[in-house]
Write a protein that holds these residues in place. Structure first.
Motif, PDB file in Angstrom:
ATOM      1  N   ILE A   8       0.835  -1.206   0.000  1.00  0.00           N
ATOM      2  CA  ILE A   8       0.000   0.000   0.000  1.00  0.00           C
ATOM      3  C   ILE A   8       0.866   1.251   0.000  1.00  0.00           C
ATOM      4  O   ILE A   8       0.585   2.231  -0.699  1.00  0.00           O
ATOM      5  CB  ILE A   8      -0.945  -0.018   1.217  1.00  0.00           C
ATOM      6  N   HIS A  66       2.631   1.800  -3.556  1.00  0.00           N
ATOM      7  CA  HIS A  66       1.721   2.271  -4.597  1.00  0.00           C
ATOM      8  C   HIS A  66       0.896   3.483  -4.157  1.00  0.00           C
ATOM      9  O   HIS A  66       0.044   3.946  -4.918  1.00  0.00           O
ATOM     10  CB  HIS A  66       0.794   1.135  -5.016  1.00  0.00           C
ATOM     11  N   ALA A  79      -1.558   3.746  -2.191  1.00  0.00           N
ATOM     12  CA  ALA A  79      -2.970   3.419  -2.388  1.00  0.00           C
ATOM     13  C   ALA A  79      -3.871   4.044  -1.326  1.00  0.00           C
ATOM     14  O   ALA A  79      -5.051   4.276  -1.585  1.00  0.00           O
ATOM     15  CB  ALA A  79      -3.155   1.899  -2.393  1.00  0.00           C
ATOM     16  N   ARG A 100     -11.780   2.506  -5.495  1.00  0.00           N
ATOM     17  CA  ARG A 100     -10.444   2.356  -6.080  1.00  0.00           C
ATOM     18  C   ARG A 100      -9.524   1.556  -5.159  1.00  0.00           C
ATOM     19  O   ARG A 100      -8.714   0.747  -5.628  1.00  0.00           O
ATOM     20  CB  ARG A 100      -9.865   3.755  -6.339  1.00  0.00           C
ATOM     21  N   PHE A 101      -9.647   1.768  -3.860  1.00  0.00           N
ATOM     22  CA  PHE A 101      -8.796   1.046  -2.908  1.00  0.00           C
ATOM     23  C   PHE A 101      -9.150  -0.443  -2.881  1.00  0.00           C
ATOM     24  O   PHE A 101      -8.250  -1.287  -2.833  1.00  0.00           O
ATOM     25  CB  PHE A 101      -8.960   1.658  -1.517  1.00  0.00           C
ATOM     26  N   PHE A 120      -7.670  -2.067  -5.851  1.00  0.00           N
ATOM     27  CA  PHE A 120      -6.230  -2.295  -5.665  1.00  0.00           C
ATOM     28  C   PHE A 120      -5.982  -3.547  -4.833  1.00  0.00           C
ATOM     29  O   PHE A 120      -5.099  -4.350  -5.156  1.00  0.00           O
ATOM     30  CB  PHE A 120      -5.607  -1.072  -4.989  1.00  0.00           C
ATOM     31  N   LYS A 168      -6.059  -6.759  -6.684  1.00  0.00           N
ATOM     32  CA  LYS A 168      -4.949  -7.033  -7.596  1.00  0.00           C
ATOM     33  C   LYS A 168      -3.720  -7.579  -6.890  1.00  0.00           C
ATOM     34  O   LYS A 168      -2.799  -8.057  -7.555  1.00  0.00           O
ATOM     35  CB  LYS A 168      -4.567  -5.751  -8.346  1.00  0.00           C
TER      36      LYS A 168
END
Length: 503
Positions: free
Chosen positions: A174, A177, A179, A205-206, A209, A212
């Motif tokens: 985290i 990136h 995030a 969006r978090f 992430f 992924k």
């Protein structure tokens, strides 16, 4: 062959009479600039708004851009504010003119070109644009200042395991990136972390992430906060319940018969070697492997039979030559037979197969699972164990406890960042205790040293307190040394300013 040397003639400037190379205007550069000012009509001063809480600059109509002082992002922002004003000239260069950070002034020197005298000449000229910085809170910071507990969406991240090693690794991902940069507040709770956002799209969006980097499943719920009957406007608070798969790296898994059959009769006793957006399973007795994505795992939802908390130390007495090799996800493995004994019972020798034949040597120590003595609540695994179809032990990794005793108390070559988390005591945030948290974090740092693939996706920084050993000191230590992180892999020294500490 004789060549006539060509010379460029010179003419006299029609204004000042200075000799100069000929041009269409018949004027020198200084006289041309005095006659024509291509910067006339261009904006020389402009006012910008800056949020002192989050370090963002306002870009009309609604965008807030985060940029550091005298960074390329800030320079791009300053030029974009003048983009409509630079249509009549061609921008060739731009750079900052130094100003005091507390002066609330940003100066940018621009170099522009434009044709003059009906295209007879091309004139280049530089000028300085002054930006006056005004403090103004952005909407999210304004809401937070009015009520720090005001949030629109929260992400409740949970993993139902007995340790936090997965969260330590996820924290570094985290941070790398960035995030969670827009999170209003971050809280540590029992078996997880809560992230609070001032906008629902930021929470979406978090969560995307997280999907992924780790296998997750989540559920979204909404709570009505207010309702305007006249305008039919509804105000909701959204909550995302995100559950991380409970299987961690180095866990021992007994696959259900249906799952093992679907994976080509793999196992059924397998070791988890890697957890990313998919789970990598390895059969330590055949070196066969399988990859499961989040959908495949949550379809069956099995758990680990034994975890890293139940690892037992073994003594390696003899390692037979490898009988097979394989590469799984960039990691090399060698199948070998080894003669081992439990550290608590060194007289009871037995032979097992292992996938660690490429790193184990006679006299080493290894950590593994005691299959015969383990208390596992799995009826199918007990049937296999009663019929003698399971090995006595499965080795997981090489142990470097003896080598680490030499460096005990010495600082590591690297340090890591940490998220600004609050401890929520009311929800069990400090239930593990500081000593246990410190031990688990030490295990995570050891995993980073031993596994290059694990530290490939995270950022490690140089430790200024680390003193590298000289060659003479290193030669005095007998035997193999514990693995460390090479200096070449480390980033520049981490320096936190007062603003970062406040955040």
């Amino acid at each position: 062959m004789f060549k006539v040397q060509q010379t460029i003639g010179s003419v006299v400037c029609c204004k000042c009479g200075v000799p100069m190379p000929p041009n269409a205007a018949n004027m020198c550069v200084n006289c041309l600039r005095s006659e024509v000012d291509i910067t006339e009509g261009l904006q020389k001063s402009i006012q910008v708004y800056y949020c002192p809480e989050c370090g963002c600059y306002f870009h009309p109509p609604k965008t807030w851009i985060k940029a550091q002082w005298e960074s390329t992002d800030l320079l791009s922002f300053c030029i974009n504010r003048l983009k409509k004003n630079l249509n009549k000239v061609r921008l060739t260069n731009a750079k900052f003119v130094w100003t005091e950070p507390h002066s609330k002034r940003i100066k940018v020197k621009l170099t522009v070109q434009a044709p003059v005298l009906n295209g007879a000449a091309l004139l280049e000229q530089s000028y300085v644009v002054e930006y006056t910085v005004r403090d103004n809170l952005c909407p999210s910071c304004s809401r937070f200042q009015a009520n720090p507990d005001q949030w629109v969406a929260s992400v409740q991240l949970r993993q139902h395991v007995s340790h936090r090693r997965s969260f330590f690794y996820l924290e570094q991902l985290i941070l790398k990136h960035n995030a969670a940069s827009h999170a209003v507040r971050i809280q540590q709770v029992h078996q997880g972390i809560d992230f609070f956002f001032g906008n629902k799209s930021l929470a979406d969006r978090f969560v995307a992430f997280l999907g992924k980097v780790v296998p997750i499943e989540y559920r979204q719920d909404q709570k009505l906060v207010s309702h305007d009957v006249k305008s039919s406007l509804y105000n909701y608070k959204s909550t995302y319940s995100v559950k991380i798969c409970p299987i961690c790296r180095e866990d021992l898994i007994f696959l259900p018969s249906k799952v093992a059959t679907g994976l080509g009769n793999l196992g059924p006793l397998v070791v988890c070697t890697k957890v990313s957006d998919s789970i990598t399973l390895l059969d330590p007795r055949t070196l066969r492997c399988a990859f499961l994505d989040a959908t495949q795992y949550w379809r069956s939802g099995y758990r680990s039979a034994l975890t890293s908390r139940q690892l037992v130390k073994y003594l390696v007495f003899f390692v037979h030559p490898p009988v097979g090799e394989a590469t799984v996800g960039g990691q090399k493995y060698a199948l070998s037979y080894v003669e081992i004994a439990r550290e608590s019972d060194p007289g009871n020798l037995f032979c097992v197969q292992t996938h660690l034949g490429h790193i184990l040597k006679t006299g080493d120590q290894a950590l593994g699972y005691d299959i015969c003595g383990a208390n596992v609540k799995d009826d199918e695994m007990d049937k296999y164990r009663l019929h003698g179809r399971l090995p006595e032990a499965i080795l997981i990794k090489k142990c470097y406890d003896k080598q680490r005793e030499r460096k005990k108390g010495k600082p590591r070559a690297f340090i890591t960042k940490k998220l600004p988390m609050e401890m929520d005591e009311s929800r069990g945030g400090g239930r593990a205790g500081p000593e246990r948290m410190e031990n688990e974090y030490e295990e995570f740092l050891r995993d980073l040293e031993e596994n290059p693939e694990l530290r490939f996706n995270i950022s490690l920084y140089k430790n200024k307190d680390y003193i590298q050993e000289s060659d003479e000191t290193a030669s005095m230590t007998d035997g193999e040394s514990a693995p460390t992180v090479p200096i070449e892999e480390l980033l520049a020294e981490l320096q936190l300013s007062e603003e970062d500490m406040d955040e």
